[in-house]
Every structure is written in C-alpha cells, then in structure tokens.
Design a protein around this motif. Structure first.
Motif, PDB file in Angstrom:
ATOM      1  N   GLY A 162       0.782  -1.331   0.162  1.00 52.56           N
ATOM      2  CA  GLY A 162       0.006  -0.002   0.182  1.00 52.56           C
ATOM      3  C   GLY A 162       0.803   1.128  -0.051  1.00 52.56           C
ATOM      4  O   GLY A 162       0.310   2.204  -0.112  1.00 52.56           O
ATOM      5  N   ALA A 163       2.214   1.185   0.155  1.00 48.90           N
ATOM      6  CA  ALA A 163       2.995   2.440   0.119  1.00 48.90           C
ATOM      7  C   ALA A 163       3.806   2.541  -1.177  1.00 48.90           C
ATOM      8  O   ALA A 163       4.318   1.432  -1.452  1.00 48.90           O
ATOM      9  N   GLU A 164       3.795   3.526  -1.579  1.00 47.46           N
ATOM     10  CA  GLU A 164       4.565   3.904  -3.021  1.00 47.46           C
ATOM     11  C   GLU A 164       5.902   3.790  -2.778  1.00 47.46           C
ATOM     12  O   GLU A 164       6.608   4.388  -1.874  1.00 47.46           O
ATOM     13  N   LEU A 165       6.334   3.005  -3.693  1.00 52.04           N
ATOM     14  CA  LEU A 165       8.035   2.813  -3.722  1.00 52.04           C
ATOM     15  C   LEU A 165       8.888   3.530  -4.661  1.00 52.04           C
ATOM     16  O   LEU A 165       9.864   3.981  -4.272  1.00 52.04           O
ATOM     17  N   THR A 166       8.045   4.085  -5.639  1.00 47.83           N
ATOM     18  CA  THR A 166       8.631   4.729  -6.959  1.00 47.83           C
ATOM     19  C   THR A 166       8.585   6.294  -6.525  1.00 47.83           C
ATOM     20  O   THR A 166       7.613   6.427  -5.866  1.00 47.83           O
ATOM     21  N   GLY A 167       9.558   6.956  -6.817  1.00 45.80           N
ATOM     22  CA  GLY A 167       9.475   8.574  -6.560  1.00 45.80           C
ATOM     23  C   GLY A 167      10.145   9.132  -5.493  1.00 45.80           C
ATOM     24  O   GLY A 167      10.330  10.317  -5.387  1.00 45.80           O
ATOM     25  N   GLY A 168      10.656   8.321  -4.430  1.00 45.53           N
ATOM     26  CA  GLY A 168      11.269   9.089  -3.513  1.00 45.53           C
ATOM     27  C   GLY A 168      12.735   9.262  -3.643  1.00 45.53           C
ATOM     28  O   GLY A 168      13.382   8.853  -4.649  1.00 45.53           O
ATOM     29  N   THR A 169      13.545   9.661  -2.719  1.00 44.88           N
ATOM     30  CA  THR A 169      15.020   9.774  -2.612  1.00 44.88           C
ATOM     31  C   THR A 169      15.510   8.212  -2.610  1.00 44.88           C
ATOM     32  O   THR A 169      15.193   7.610  -1.783  1.00 44.88           O
ATOM     33  N   GLU A 170      16.991   8.692  -3.001  1.00 43.82           N
ATOM     34  CA  GLU A 170      17.593   7.060  -2.586  1.00 43.82           C
ATOM     35  C   GLU A 170      17.557   6.716  -1.228  1.00 43.82           C
ATOM     36  O   GLU A 170      17.341   5.622  -0.859  1.00 43.82           O
ATOM     37  N   ALA A 171      17.736   7.478  -0.285  1.00 46.92           N
ATOM     38  CA  ALA A 171      17.706   7.418   1.227  1.00 46.92           C
ATOM     39  C   ALA A 171      16.290   7.242   1.547  1.00 46.92           C
ATOM     40  O   ALA A 171      16.357   5.958   2.437  1.00 46.92           O
ATOM     41  N   GLU A 172      15.329   7.493   0.945  1.00 47.67           N
ATOM     42  CA  GLU A 172      14.022   7.010   1.266  1.00 47.67           C
ATOM     43  C   GLU A 172      13.532   5.558   0.894  1.00 47.67           C
ATOM     44  O   GLU A 172      13.247   4.716   1.579  1.00 47.67           O
ATOM     45  N   LEU A 173      14.260   5.324   0.094  1.00 47.56           N
ATOM     46  CA  LEU A 173      14.257   4.084  -0.902  1.00 47.56           C
ATOM     47  C   LEU A 173      14.832   3.059   0.072  1.00 47.56           C
ATOM     48  O   LEU A 173      14.157   1.740   0.208  1.00 47.56           O
ATOM     49  N   THR A 174      16.010   3.277   0.397  1.00 51.72           N
ATOM     50  CA  THR A 174      16.831   2.353   1.173  1.00 51.72           C
ATOM     51  C   THR A 174      16.074   2.190   2.693  1.00 51.72           C
ATOM     52  O   THR A 174      16.160   0.948   2.962  1.00 51.72           O
ATOM     53  N   ARG A 175      15.606   3.221   3.149  1.00 47.71           N
ATOM     54  CA  ARG A 175      14.963   2.751   4.433  1.00 47.71           C
ATOM     55  C   ARG A 175      13.617   2.212   4.258  1.00 47.71           C
ATOM     56  O   ARG A 175      13.433   1.182   5.099  1.00 47.71           O
ATOM     57  N   PHE A 176      13.076   2.408   3.294  1.00 51.77           N
ATOM     58  CA  PHE A 176      11.873   1.778   2.861  1.00 51.77           C
ATOM     59  C   PHE A 176      12.040   0.111   2.653  1.00 51.77           C
ATOM     60  O   PHE A 176      11.453  -0.845   2.982  1.00 51.77           O
ATOM     61  N   ARG A 177      13.004  -0.040   1.786  1.00 52.77           N
ATOM     62  CA  ARG A 177      13.479  -1.487   1.455  1.00 52.77           C
ATOM     63  C   ARG A 177      13.884  -2.024   2.957  1.00 52.77           C
ATOM     64  O   ARG A 177      13.250  -3.305   2.930  1.00 52.77           O
ATOM     65  N   ARG A 178      14.512  -1.661   3.582  1.00 52.22           N
ATOM     66  CA  ARG A 178      14.992  -2.184   4.742  1.00 52.22           C
ATOM     67  C   ARG A 178      13.884  -2.444   5.841  1.00 52.22           C
ATOM     68  O   ARG A 178      13.910  -3.561   6.610  1.00 52.22           O
ATOM     69  N   GLY A 179      12.798  -1.812   5.651  1.00 48.38           N
ATOM     70  CA  GLY A 179      11.510  -1.944   6.667  1.00 48.38           C
ATOM     71  C   GLY A 179      10.754  -3.008   6.127  1.00 48.38           C
ATOM     72  O   GLY A 179      10.023  -3.704   6.932  1.00 48.38           O
ATOM     73  N   ARG A 180      10.375  -3.203   4.738  1.00 49.72           N
ATOM     74  CA  ARG A 180       9.652  -3.696   4.396  1.00 49.72           C
ATOM     75  C   ARG A 180       9.662  -5.099   3.398  1.00 49.72           C
ATOM     76  O   ARG A 180       8.653  -5.746   2.998  1.00 49.72           O
ATOM     77  N   VAL A 181      10.770  -5.114   2.816  1.00 50.88           N
ATOM     78  CA  VAL A 181      11.286  -6.074   1.981  1.00 50.88           C
ATOM     79  C   VAL A 181      12.505  -6.860   2.113  1.00 50.88           C
ATOM     80  O   VAL A 181      13.300  -6.503   2.913  1.00 50.88           O
ATOM     81  N   GLY A 182      12.347  -8.254   1.803  1.00 53.23           N
ATOM     82  CA  GLY A 182      13.373  -8.975   2.242  1.00 53.23           C
ATOM     83  C   GLY A 182      13.714  -9.718   0.996  1.00 53.23           C
ATOM     84  O   GLY A 182      12.974  -9.713  -0.115  1.00 53.23           O
TER      85      GLY A 182
END
Ligand SMILES: Nc1ncnc2c1ncn2[C@@H]1O[C@H](COP(=O)(O)OP(=O)(O)OP(=O)(O)O)[C@@H](O)[C@H]1O
Ligand SMILES: [Mg+2]
Length: 263
Positions: free
Chosen positions: A85-105
């Motif tokens: 439900g959260a958009e992955l595209t469109g953020g900064t590199e740092a946001e993307l990294t944080r997102f990945r670490r939180g939600r994705v394996g």
C-alpha cells in the motif's frame, strides 16, 4: 509528495487491505539508442497479501528486473510500484533504502552472505543496517527454524550451499518484511536442499502471513507456489493458479504461442 503515501490513513483498518504488491505500467530499459533493451515493457500486476507467487519465463524475459524493480533495488524508468500500500517509486535514494530495509526481504541465487561474518552476524545484518534492536533470542529462534540452530558461530565457508541459502532466508525473515523476493533461490541447490528452502518460503506465507515472490526455472519449485505468473519479452503473458509441475512445464513449452493472454 512522499513515497510513503498510503491509500488508507492511520493504518490499514479503513477500507480493504491493499495488495502486497502492485505494479502499474512499469517499464525498465537498459542501454541507449541502438543498444537499448526493454527489460520490462509496461508491466501491470497485483499480488494479494499472504500469497506465494512464482515468476517464470525464458532467460532474458525480465524476471530479475521485475523483482529488482518491485523490491526497490532498481528504479523503473516509468510506472508505479506499491508495496503493502505504500508507493515505492518516486522518493529519494535514502528514502528508498529505508523503505526497503523496513518492508522487503531479498534472497539471491548466490546467497550474498559476507564471508567474514558468522551465521548469526549475517542474519542480523539487516537489523543492524536499519539501526534496529537485535533480539538474540529471536535470532536463535529464526536460525533454529531454518535448521541451523547449532551453526550460529560458523562462517559461510563452513556451510553447504543449502545451508547458506537457509541463512539467506533467515536474514530475509529477520526484519519481518511484508514481502520476500527470491531470485532463483534454489537454482544452485540439490533436490533435497531445494525442497527445504521451498518449504521455508511456503511456511513464511502460510504460517507467518508474508507474501513471497520467487523467480524460478524449475516447474517443481514453481508448484510450491499458489500461482505462477509467466513473463515473456518483459510482459506478463499468463497466470496459473494451483500449479502442478506437469501443467507448468506444459505452459512453459508453449509460452509465446499466445502472447495476448494477459494477467
Ligand atoms: N544491468 C543491465 N544492463 C544491461 N542490460 C541488462 C541489465 N540487466 C538486465 N539487462 C537486460 O534486460 C533483459 C532482462 O534481463 P533479466 O535479468 O531481467 O532477465 P531474466 O528473465 O532474469 O533472465 P534469466 O532467466 O537469464 O536470469 C535482458 O535482455 C538483459 O540482457
Ligand atoms: Mg534472472
């Protein structure tokens, strides 16, 4: 605009739960001009939560690119990716990294473990990178669940391929991600180790409610999934629920015969 925009406010208790993964018109091209290769050609795809999906298709059809874009390891040229439900595209590199670490394996074919770290240290690495607290008991629990409870202090070089891949799965599970992506996780394993890995992925879905997306070339491996998405030339060209090895092999043999059968 923030990439952490969600479709429901204050959690997921208002309205229908979002899909675990949603891609809309995702395109990824490599190279330029006459060397350009369209790895993903406007892929639109939705996967429900708590499902196990296999992604299959010929070599070069875009399977790895699809996983990398969906997991935030690669950026699409265009299109939108939502994870839980959260958009992955469109953020900064740092946001993307944080997102990945939180939600994705992510589980790779070649394990990607660090040779100098022990099994336990490799497993907790994503927590450390995310600055999260490490619960030793939980780590032991996870490694015991993947059958490595007695190998916590071993280095990857002291393990078999199947054991290494189970460390990689423990590492992917430790952050309790919503979605686990696995790119040919059994590609380098013998039948017995492959089965152990597939059962672990299945359990992550059935027991722990995670969503697993797994690329494989093996119809038997695909039969552990709830459904198979077939890719050809960077596009989904079909989908099969309750796959059996024979049915999958049969469909693979005829991929491309009917490229109009969308997902
Ligand atoms: N980093 C890259 N640079 C240039 N081209 C790339 C890159 N990554 C992938 N491609 C191209 O994109 C297309 C899709 O590649 P991808 O790795 O997604 O295929 P695949 O379905 O995973 O194949 P395989 O089954 O062989 O792993 C291929 O034509 C490939 O050559
Ligand atoms: Mg690949």
């Amino acid at each position: 605009m923030t990439m952490f925009r969600t479709r429901t406010r204050g959690g997921h208790d208002q309205g229908p739960a979002p899909e675990a993964l949603r891609l809309v018109k995702v395109t990824r091209t490599y190279g330029t001009a006459e060397n350009a290769v369209t790895a993903l050609d406007g892929v639109t795809l939705s996967l429900a939560r708590s499902t196990f999906t296999a992604v299959m298709g010929p070599s070069g059809s875009g399977k790895s690119t699809l996983l990398q874009c969906a997991a935030g390891l690669e950026r699409p040229d265009s299109g939108i990716v939502w994870v839980d439900g959260a958009e992955l595209t469109g953020g900064t590199e740092a946001e993307l990294t944080r997102f990945r670490r939180g939600r994705v394996g992510f589980v790779f074919q070649q394990y990607n473990l660090l040779d100098t770290l022990t099994v336990a240290q490799n497993t907790v690495l994503p927590l450390k990178l995310a600055g999260r607290r490490v619960d030793r008991r939980r780590v032991t629990e996870i490694l015991t669940a993947v059958g490595l409870g007695d190998r916590l202090g071993h280095r990857p070089a002291q393990l078999s391929g199947g054991q290494r891949q189970r460390v990689a799965i423990a590492r992917a599970l430790v952050t309790e991600p919503r979605v686990i992506f696995a790119d040919e996780p059994t590609g380098a394993l013998d039948t017995r180790s492959a089965r152990q890995v597939l059962l672990l992925l299945q359990e992550a879905v059935r027991v722990h409610g995670r969503t697993v997306v797994m690329v494989t070339h093996d119809p038997v491996a695909a039969s552990y999934a709830d459904s198979v998405v077939f890719l050809a030339d960077g596009r989904p060209v079909g989908r099969m629920d309750a796959p059996t090895p024979d049915a999958v092999a049969e469909r693979l043999a005829h991929l491309g015969d009917d490229v109009t059968a969308g997902v």
